[in-house]
Design an enzyme around this catalytic site. Sequence first.
Site, mmCIF file in Angstrom:
data_model
loop_
_atom_site.group_PDB
_atom_site.id
_atom_site.type_symbol
_atom_site.label_atom_id
_atom_site.label_comp_id
_atom_site.label_asym_id
_atom_site.label_seq_id
_atom_site.Cartn_x
_atom_site.Cartn_y
_atom_site.Cartn_z
ATOM 1 N N GLY A 211 0.832 -1.208 0.000
ATOM 2 C CA GLY A 211 0.000 0.000 0.000
ATOM 3 C C GLY A 211 0.858 1.245 0.000
ATOM 4 O O GLY A 211 2.057 1.190 -0.268
ATOM 5 N N ASN A 212 0.238 2.384 0.286
ATOM 6 C CA ASN A 212 0.992 3.630 0.394
ATOM 7 C C ASN A 212 0.366 4.507 1.464
ATOM 8 O O ASN A 212 -0.681 4.173 2.024
ATOM 9 C CB ASN A 212 1.083 4.340 -0.967
ATOM 10 C CG ASN A 212 -0.275 4.690 -1.508
ATOM 11 O OD1 ASN A 212 -0.991 5.501 -0.925
ATOM 12 N ND2 ASN A 212 -0.656 4.080 -2.621
ATOM 13 N N ALA A 213 1.003 5.631 1.743
ATOM 14 C CA ALA A 213 0.633 6.445 2.910
ATOM 15 C C ALA A 213 -0.529 7.411 2.656
ATOM 16 O O ALA A 213 -0.870 8.208 3.515
ATOM 17 C CB ALA A 213 1.857 7.238 3.389
ATOM 18 N N SER A 214 -1.168 7.328 1.495
ATOM 19 C CA SER A 214 -2.237 8.289 1.204
ATOM 20 C C SER A 214 -3.416 8.126 2.155
ATOM 21 O O SER A 214 -3.884 7.011 2.393
ATOM 22 C CB SER A 214 -2.720 8.080 -0.237
ATOM 23 O OG SER A 214 -3.881 8.833 -0.456
#
Length: 404
Positions: A211-214
């Site tokens: 995933g990512n930090a958004s």
Amino acid sequence: MSRVVLGVAGGIAAYKACELVRRLREAGHDVTVVPTASALEFVGRVTWEALSGHAVRTDVFSDAHEVAHVRLGQEADLVLVAPATADLIARAASGRADDLLTNVLLTTRAPVLFAPAMHTEMWLHPATVANVATLRERGVIVHDPASGRLTGADSGPGRLPEPADIEQVALSLLGDSATVEAIRRRDLAGQRVLISAGGTREALDAVRFLGNASSGRQGVALARAAALRGASVTLVAAHLDVPVPAGVSVLQVGSTAELAAAMSQEAPFADVIVMAAAVADFSTASPAASKIKKDGSAGLTLELVQTVDVLRTLSSHRTRPQVIVGFAAETAGSADELLRLGRAKLARKGCDLLVCNDVSGGAVFGQTTNTVMILDATGVVAMASADKNVVAHRVWDAIIAITP
Ligand code: CTP
């Protein structure tokens, strides 16, 4: 610190306004609650006094020497009514002054925000529709209710938006007159907009993902801003850390492939498309169907493949005139470098506008504020550094400026 008058009308959603008082106070604002007499049937005076730290009155005859019916309205920086019932909306639309709250609504010159809540039949009744239109013509900002479970077994539009969602609208109105004016213009009425937001998740196995930090905060703010300005909004929501705004249709997605499918399904109906999602550039070639076990070796090698570029695909497959907007997350370090990288990305993606932000050092992700540079093919068209809801309105201003 701003002064907020929170009007509470007599509906079951009055209990949700308690959280709103707490949220606005935690954000540093002074809140005076003005319930209607029937609101006190749902939540008592003591609760409002304890939560707000101010005395609570419903009529103009208590403590008359303080002339509260004039002073509260005149001194307010924002008057927010949540929940606004059909009856309160009708009284406000006809200019009645039969209790303290309606007096405040007549005396204030501050922005006024209504968050209606009622049964679907009442919300859709021609009388309420006409009253809401009258209020909007007079500059009152009416946040469309959410759809979903109502009291009892009913479901449909009429739910009070989440307190966190109302708070976001309230905070963007306080101290930003350009946002107040933008919402009052309702200059996106009749426009169909499609927005992606949040971070995609690429499955590694049955329980893990890349995933990512958004947080999805900026994309959600764009959806909220467009709905407040009258657009019909579809939000393609990847993973979000914030609640979706009221009055918006939501399609939930997980992976980049799901997001790409939802966007291409909805794109032919959209006048404006905004790709605010943080889309994974790589996904696993073949996610394991069951949980990957440790096999005694030192590590694990993942084979990743590049995902489809959704923005570039949408930009190059337009079937009708559309404004397409991309975002660019760059670790640029300087404004000149951000501009150089942004111009190259705009050309590569083929979109009409690019909203660039510098994400060096983890800035932006999960924050409530953002600093952006908005580009078109000729160069910088706008800069903004503010709360993400306010930035969202500046992005819509730029979109409207180039909409044929
Ligand atoms: N985007 C997309 N599909 C992808 C990756 C990104 O549609 N597979 C979109 C994003 O939603 C954003 C824009 O493209 O609107 C730019 O995303 P960004 O991550 O900044 O750029 P990348 O395309 O990943 O390019 P680079 O890796 O060169 O920075």
